[in-house]
Structures are given as C-alpha cells and as structure tokens.
Design a protein around this motif. Sequence first.
Motif, PDB file in Angstrom:
ATOM      1  N   GLY A  17       0.786  -1.233   0.000  1.00  0.00           N
ATOM      2  CA  GLY A  17       0.000   0.000   0.000  1.00  0.00           C
ATOM      3  C   GLY A  17       0.815   1.278   0.000  1.00  0.00           C
ATOM      4  O   GLY A  17       0.342   2.306   0.440  1.00  0.00           O
ATOM      5  N   ILE A  18       2.056   1.218  -0.472  1.00  0.00           N
ATOM      6  CA  ILE A  18       2.845   2.443  -0.483  1.00  0.00           C
ATOM      7  C   ILE A  18       2.524   3.221  -1.765  1.00  0.00           C
ATOM      8  O   ILE A  18       2.342   4.416  -1.751  1.00  0.00           O
ATOM      9  N   GLY A  19       2.404   2.487  -2.866  1.00  0.00           N
ATOM     10  CA  GLY A  19       1.892   3.044  -4.122  1.00  0.00           C
ATOM     11  C   GLY A  19       2.455   4.390  -4.507  1.00  0.00           C
ATOM     12  O   GLY A  19       3.651   4.578  -4.552  1.00  0.00           O
ATOM     13  N   GLY A  20       1.559   5.343  -4.793  1.00  0.00           N
ATOM     14  CA  GLY A  20       1.984   6.654  -5.278  1.00  0.00           C
ATOM     15  C   GLY A  20       2.327   7.616  -4.166  1.00  0.00           C
ATOM     16  O   GLY A  20       2.491   8.809  -4.388  1.00  0.00           O
ATOM     17  N   ASN A  21       2.413   7.119  -2.958  1.00  0.00           N
ATOM     18  CA  ASN A  21       2.676   7.988  -1.825  1.00  0.00           C
ATOM     19  C   ASN A  21       4.175   8.289  -1.756  1.00  0.00           C
ATOM     20  O   ASN A  21       4.963   7.421  -1.430  1.00  0.00           O
ATOM     21  N   MET A  22       4.542   9.529  -2.059  1.00  0.00           N
ATOM     22  CA  MET A  22       5.967   9.841  -2.183  1.00  0.00           C
ATOM     23  C   MET A  22       6.528  10.516  -0.934  1.00  0.00           C
ATOM     24  O   MET A  22       7.451  11.316  -1.005  1.00  0.00           O
ATOM     25  N   LYS A  23       5.953  10.239   0.216  1.00  0.00           N
ATOM     26  CA  LYS A  23       6.472  10.840   1.440  1.00  0.00           C
ATOM     27  C   LYS A  23       7.912  10.388   1.674  1.00  0.00           C
ATOM     28  O   LYS A  23       8.230   9.222   1.503  1.00  0.00           O
ATOM     29  N   LYS A  24       8.755  11.304   2.109  1.00  0.00           N
ATOM     30  CA  LYS A  24      10.139  10.946   2.419  1.00  0.00           C
ATOM     31  C   LYS A  24      10.183  10.094   3.694  1.00  0.00           C
ATOM     32  O   LYS A  24      10.967   9.187   3.829  1.00  0.00           O
ATOM     33  N   GLN A  25       9.326  10.443   4.634  1.00  0.00           N
ATOM     34  CA  GLN A  25       9.282   9.741   5.915  1.00  0.00           C
ATOM     35  C   GLN A  25       8.765   8.321   5.683  1.00  0.00           C
ATOM     36  O   GLN A  25       7.687   8.130   5.155  1.00  0.00           O
ATOM     37  N   PRO A  26       9.541   7.292   6.060  1.00  0.00           N
ATOM     38  CA  PRO A  26       9.005   5.938   5.870  1.00  0.00           C
ATOM     39  C   PRO A  26       7.826   5.708   6.809  1.00  0.00           C
ATOM     40  O   PRO A  26       7.801   6.242   7.921  1.00  0.00           O
ATOM     41  N   ASP A  27       6.855   4.960   6.323  1.00  0.00           N
ATOM     42  CA  ASP A  27       5.704   4.668   7.175  1.00  0.00           C
ATOM     43  C   ASP A  27       6.151   3.866   8.379  1.00  0.00           C
ATOM     44  O   ASP A  27       7.035   3.028   8.292  1.00  0.00           O
ATOM     45  N   ALA A  56      -3.357  -9.413   8.516  1.00  0.00           N
ATOM     46  CA  ALA A  56      -2.485  -8.551   7.713  1.00  0.00           C
ATOM     47  C   ALA A  56      -3.098  -8.293   6.336  1.00  0.00           C
ATOM     48  O   ALA A  56      -3.049  -7.174   5.821  1.00  0.00           O
ATOM     49  N   GLN A  57      -3.701  -9.334   5.752  1.00  0.00           N
ATOM     50  CA  GLN A  57      -4.302  -9.173   4.426  1.00  0.00           C
ATOM     51  C   GLN A  57      -5.553  -8.299   4.476  1.00  0.00           C
ATOM     52  O   GLN A  57      -5.801  -7.512   3.570  1.00  0.00           O
ATOM     53  N   GLU A  58      -6.309  -8.413   5.568  1.00  0.00           N
ATOM     54  CA  GLU A  58      -7.528  -7.598   5.694  1.00  0.00           C
ATOM     55  C   GLU A  58      -7.187  -6.128   5.910  1.00  0.00           C
ATOM     56  O   GLU A  58      -7.973  -5.246   5.606  1.00  0.00           O
ATOM     57  N   ASN A  59      -6.027  -5.858   6.507  1.00  0.00           N
ATOM     58  CA  ASN A  59      -5.631  -4.473   6.782  1.00  0.00           C
ATOM     59  C   ASN A  59      -4.468  -4.095   5.874  1.00  0.00           C
ATOM     60  O   ASN A  59      -3.425  -3.651   6.324  1.00  0.00           O
ATOM     61  N   GLU A  60      -4.712  -4.241   4.572  1.00  0.00           N
ATOM     62  CA  GLU A  60      -3.597  -4.195   3.627  1.00  0.00           C
ATOM     63  C   GLU A  60      -3.023  -2.802   3.404  1.00  0.00           C
ATOM     64  O   GLU A  60      -2.013  -2.655   2.741  1.00  0.00           O
ATOM     65  N   SER A  61      -3.660  -1.779   3.962  1.00  0.00           N
ATOM     66  CA  SER A  61      -3.104  -0.438   3.754  1.00  0.00           C
ATOM     67  C   SER A  61      -1.854  -0.230   4.612  1.00  0.00           C
ATOM     68  O   SER A  61      -1.052   0.647   4.342  1.00  0.00           O
ATOM     69  N   ASP A  62      -1.713  -1.050   5.661  1.00  0.00           N
ATOM     70  CA  ASP A  62      -0.571  -0.877   6.551  1.00  0.00           C
ATOM     71  C   ASP A  62       0.698  -1.515   5.995  1.00  0.00           C
ATOM     72  O   ASP A  62       0.653  -2.544   5.329  1.00  0.00           O
ATOM     73  N   THR A  63       1.823  -0.899   6.286  1.00  0.00           N
ATOM     74  CA  THR A  63       3.119  -1.513   6.026  1.00  0.00           C
ATOM     75  C   THR A  63       3.387  -2.403   7.232  1.00  0.00           C
ATOM     76  O   THR A  63       3.362  -1.934   8.363  1.00  0.00           O
ATOM     77  N   TYR A  64       3.623  -3.680   6.979  1.00  0.00           N
ATOM     78  CA  TYR A  64       3.762  -4.554   8.136  1.00  0.00           C
ATOM     79  C   TYR A  64       4.989  -5.437   8.072  1.00  0.00           C
ATOM     80  O   TYR A  64       5.619  -5.586   7.029  1.00  0.00           O
TER      81      TYR A  64
END
Length: 159
Positions: A17-27, A56-64
């Motif tokens: 779920g990192i996709g197009g998110n270009m934040k410098k700060q790592p999640d 983990a699959q159900e909450n796939e937006s998180d970096t885990y």
Amino acid sequence: EMKECDWSSDVCSSDLGIGGNMKKQPDKITAYYYRAANKQTDLNLDNQMHRLLSHAQENESDTYMFFVDNGYSGLTAERPAFQNLLAAIHENRVQKIVVVSLDRLYRSYLAAVQFLDDMEQRGIAICSITDGDLPLFRELYRGIVNAYRSSSEKGGEFR
C-alpha cells in the motif's frame, strides 16, 4: 513488489500500500508478533500464523512486518524476534503491534501489564485478535495483578 517469506529468518516483511505515496518519511510499521513455545515445523499450517496473515491481508493499507519466535517460552523476554521488535519500538518505527492473544507477548500477567503500559505511553496500539478490546482487558489484567500482589504479600499462592 512482494517479498517472499523466509520463515527461517526472524523477520519477514512485506511492504504494502505504499503506491503513489511519495512521502520521504518511511511509514511506521504494524508489527505482527508470533510466538510458539514448541517449535512448529510448518508455519504455513499453523493456526496462529494463519490468523496473523489473515489480519495482515484484511488491513492491507498498513506496512507490516512479521516477528517470529518459533520455539521460545513466553516467560522470558530473551527471544530473538521479540528483541528485534523491542529494538524497532525504541527506534520509533512501530505504530501498532498485533498478536493472536496477549499471552504470546508474555506468559506473566505482571510483565504483560507493564509492557501494555509502556506501549500506551509510547502511543503504540496493541491489537489482540482473540482478546478484543484492550482497555477493558487491561483493567481486568490490572485487577488480577493487584489481587496477585496482595495475596503474595500475605504469603498466599497464586495459581
């Protein structure tokens, strides 16, 4: 790109779920902690691991990241993956810890409560798939610990 899981290593990570998110700060990561006292030969068939993976699959937006202690007692904190998890917490890289049940973290009520309080002060959420709502659960834990303290002061035994 998904990383393959190597169950023999302590940590198996999958960045989602990192996709197009270009934040410098790592999640910050959601840490999935697994502990089995008796070494499991096939983690793919293991119920605890299955429940963590489903979550983990159900909450796939998180970096885990998975922290796996296979064949370690919960009576001591001297477990390799648990120490790696604590290191990640101290480096401020963890936003949430997910376990199937709180006894995966510690077998001792007292140690568990101290750990929960420490995480609360750090602003880290703890999700227990089995135990549900933790504030309520922690009050229950505290009650048990206080009962234990008063009974041990009187020389009573806690079973």
